[in-house]
Design a protein around this motif. Structure first.
Motif, mmCIF file in Angstrom:
data_model
loop_
_atom_site.group_PDB
_atom_site.id
_atom_site.type_symbol
_atom_site.label_atom_id
_atom_site.label_comp_id
_atom_site.label_asym_id
_atom_site.label_seq_id
_atom_site.Cartn_x
_atom_site.Cartn_y
_atom_site.Cartn_z
ATOM 1 N N SER A 1 5.158 2.775 -4.657
ATOM 2 C CA SER A 1 4.713 3.519 -5.835
ATOM 3 C C SER A 1 3.942 2.602 -6.779
ATOM 4 O O SER A 1 4.238 1.409 -6.883
ATOM 5 C CB SER A 1 5.942 4.087 -6.549
ATOM 6 O OG SER A 1 5.600 4.491 -7.867
ATOM 7 N N PRO A 2 2.953 3.141 -7.520
ATOM 8 C CA PRO A 2 2.238 2.341 -8.520
ATOM 9 C C PRO A 2 3.157 1.790 -9.610
ATOM 10 O O PRO A 2 2.785 0.838 -10.308
ATOM 11 C CB PRO A 2 1.223 3.329 -9.105
ATOM 12 C CG PRO A 2 1.022 4.345 -8.038
ATOM 13 C CD PRO A 2 2.355 4.486 -7.363
ATOM 14 N N SER A 3 4.340 2.355 -9.766
ATOM 15 C CA SER A 3 5.269 1.840 -10.769
ATOM 16 C C SER A 3 6.144 0.718 -10.206
ATOM 17 O O SER A 3 6.977 0.162 -10.919
ATOM 18 C CB SER A 3 6.145 2.964 -11.318
ATOM 19 O OG SER A 3 6.772 3.675 -10.287
ATOM 20 N N SER B 1 0.818 -1.219 0.000
ATOM 21 C CA SER B 1 0.000 0.000 0.000
ATOM 22 C C SER B 1 0.849 1.266 0.000
ATOM 23 O O SER B 1 0.385 2.323 -0.430
ATOM 24 C CB SER B 1 -0.937 0.007 1.217
ATOM 25 O OG SER B 1 -0.200 0.150 2.421
ATOM 26 N N LYS B 2 2.106 1.159 0.461
ATOM 27 C CA LYS B 2 2.949 2.348 0.587
ATOM 28 C C LYS B 2 3.999 2.466 -0.516
ATOM 29 O O LYS B 2 4.783 3.408 -0.515
ATOM 30 C CB LYS B 2 3.626 2.340 1.958
ATOM 31 C CG LYS B 2 2.621 2.468 3.101
ATOM 32 C CD LYS B 2 3.269 2.270 4.461
ATOM 33 C CE LYS B 2 2.229 2.278 5.562
ATOM 34 N NZ LYS B 2 2.828 1.990 6.885
ATOM 35 N N GLN C 1 -7.148 -1.054 -3.448
ATOM 36 C CA GLN C 1 -6.056 -0.292 -4.054
ATOM 37 C C GLN C 1 -6.506 1.075 -4.565
ATOM 38 O O GLN C 1 -7.307 1.188 -5.473
ATOM 39 C CB GLN C 1 -5.435 -1.096 -5.204
ATOM 40 C CG GLN C 1 -4.085 -0.598 -5.633
ATOM 41 C CD GLN C 1 -3.376 -1.615 -6.529
ATOM 42 O OE1 GLN C 1 -4.008 -2.431 -7.152
ATOM 43 N NE2 GLN C 1 -2.059 -1.520 -6.591
ATOM 44 N N THR C 2 -6.011 2.117 -3.930
ATOM 45 C CA THR C 2 -6.193 3.487 -4.420
ATOM 46 C C THR C 2 -4.834 4.045 -4.818
ATOM 47 O O THR C 2 -4.679 5.205 -5.120
ATOM 48 C CB THR C 2 -6.815 4.378 -3.324
ATOM 49 O OG1 THR C 2 -5.995 4.292 -2.148
ATOM 50 C CG2 THR C 2 -8.212 3.914 -2.987
ATOM 51 N N GLY C 3 -3.857 3.209 -4.798
ATOM 52 C CA GLY C 3 -2.465 3.522 -5.091
ATOM 53 C C GLY C 3 -1.702 2.253 -4.805
ATOM 54 O O GLY C 3 -2.251 1.172 -4.875
ATOM 55 N N GLY C 4 -0.462 2.377 -4.459
ATOM 56 C CA GLY C 4 0.300 1.197 -4.102
ATOM 57 C C GLY C 4 0.813 0.442 -5.312
ATOM 58 O O GLY C 4 0.464 0.732 -6.458
#
Length: 333
Positions: A49-51, A46-47, A75-78
């Motif tokens: 980067s999306p990449s 969760s912490k 998932q709103t990111g991660g």
């Protein structure tokens, strides 16, 4: 003027294209999704980067798939999430591999699989968060070095399942000084404190020394509380005296073994949750083995181990927090 506008438009388009192009930063393999690893992997993913990407593996394939689905749903990111077929697959494309496994035999088995001859060479960092004996950890570190597959470090943790879930674990890191700046930010995604203990293997030595002391303090606290209560002292009064005097310790102040003394402690919920008696028995056994290898004399270790082994065989103590030793001693509840 028109030429300048066209050039400016081309420049802005390039900027937008650059800023929206995914960039693979790092790939992680996470192996071992038991009670601790499951929560640690959730916090890590969760912490990131999306990449980035996280490859998950556990022999319990249902747990692996369930965690992957939870990560994707929330998932709103991660990082991106993938389910691996085996340990080797989880490590193959990873820059950093994290393992959280129950016993030394499991750690050795997993790393034998990871370090198979067909694993492509890569400067990986292997972070083992398992609690095992330092000699086994150093043996696996030699395997990694001999296979030219990067570096292996130990980072056992303290804080239990509650700390793993809340992301408040303390990691005891055994690693070269040069790796610490890279590893500390990563571990802080799963915890709140990283204590560098020195060279590889020293993290485990620090944890086992601490837990050896904790195991004995726990028995002593249970005995002292039982003794004072049988003498007629009120449990809270006795605990308050201990905790402002020289007997003060974590088992007396935070994890007091008598019901009602510390609100929220396992003793106040029939010793459920907390640090299981079997885990304390395991850590104590590992500490005794490591002490013998180091020729360090222990007077209380074997007797303490017997107490935990005997208590674990009692039905009303089995599977409960290690403070249940108070019950094993016949303490008033």
């Amino acid at each position: 003027m028109r030429a300048r506008l066209v050039a400016w438009g081309f420049f802005r388009a390039q900027q937008r294209a650059f800023s929206t192009t995914p960039r693979r930063l790092e790939s992680y393999g996470f192996i071992g999704l038991g009670q601790m690893g499951y929560q640690m992997a959730k916090n890590l993913q969760s912490k990131l980067s999306p990449s980035d990407s996280v490859r998950l593996f556990d022999i319990n394939i249902n747990a692996t798939k369930r965690l992957a689905e939870e990560m994707k749903v929330s998932q709103t990111g991660g990082a991106a999430v993938e389910v691996s077929r085996n340990a080797n697959d989880a490590a193959r494309e990873s820059d950093i591999v994290i393992t959280v496994l129950p016993e030394p035999s499991h750690v050795k088995s997993v790393y034998r699989e990871i370090l198979s001859p067909d694993l492509p060479g890569k400067a990986r960092v292997y972070i083992d968060c398992s609690t095992i004996d330092p000699s086994s950890s150093r043996e696996v570190a030699r395997w990694v070095a001999d296979a030219n597959q990067g570096q292996f470090v130990d980072a056992p943790m303290s804080g239990g399942v509650v700390g793993a879930t809340a992301g408040t674990l303390t990691f005891m890191l055994g690693a070269p000084d040069a790796l610490v700046p890279r590893l500390e930010p990563l571990l802080l995604r799963m915890g709140k404190r990283v204590l560098h203990c020195g060279a590889q293997g020293n993290g485990l030595s620090a944890k086992l020394a601490n837990n050896y002391l904790l195991a004995i303090n726990n028995i002593a606290t249970a005995e002292a509380m039982n003794l004072g209560i049988k003498w007629g002292l009120d449990p809270k009064t006795l605990a308050n005296i201990i905790n402002v005097s020289t007997g003060r310790c974590w088992p007396s102040e935070v994890n007091n073994p008598v019901k009602g003394v510390v609100e929220g402690a396992p003793a106040s919920r029939d010793y459920s949750g907390g640090f299981g008696i079997s885990l304390m028995k395991k850590d104590l056994k590992l500490a005794i083995v490591a002490a013998k290898e180091a020729d360090a004399k222990l007077e209380l270790g074997d007797r303490a181990r017997q107490v935990y082994e005997e208590a674990e065989q009692v039905g009303s103590c089995r599977g409960r927090d290690f403070s249940v030793i108070y019950r094993f001693l016949g303490g008033k509840e």
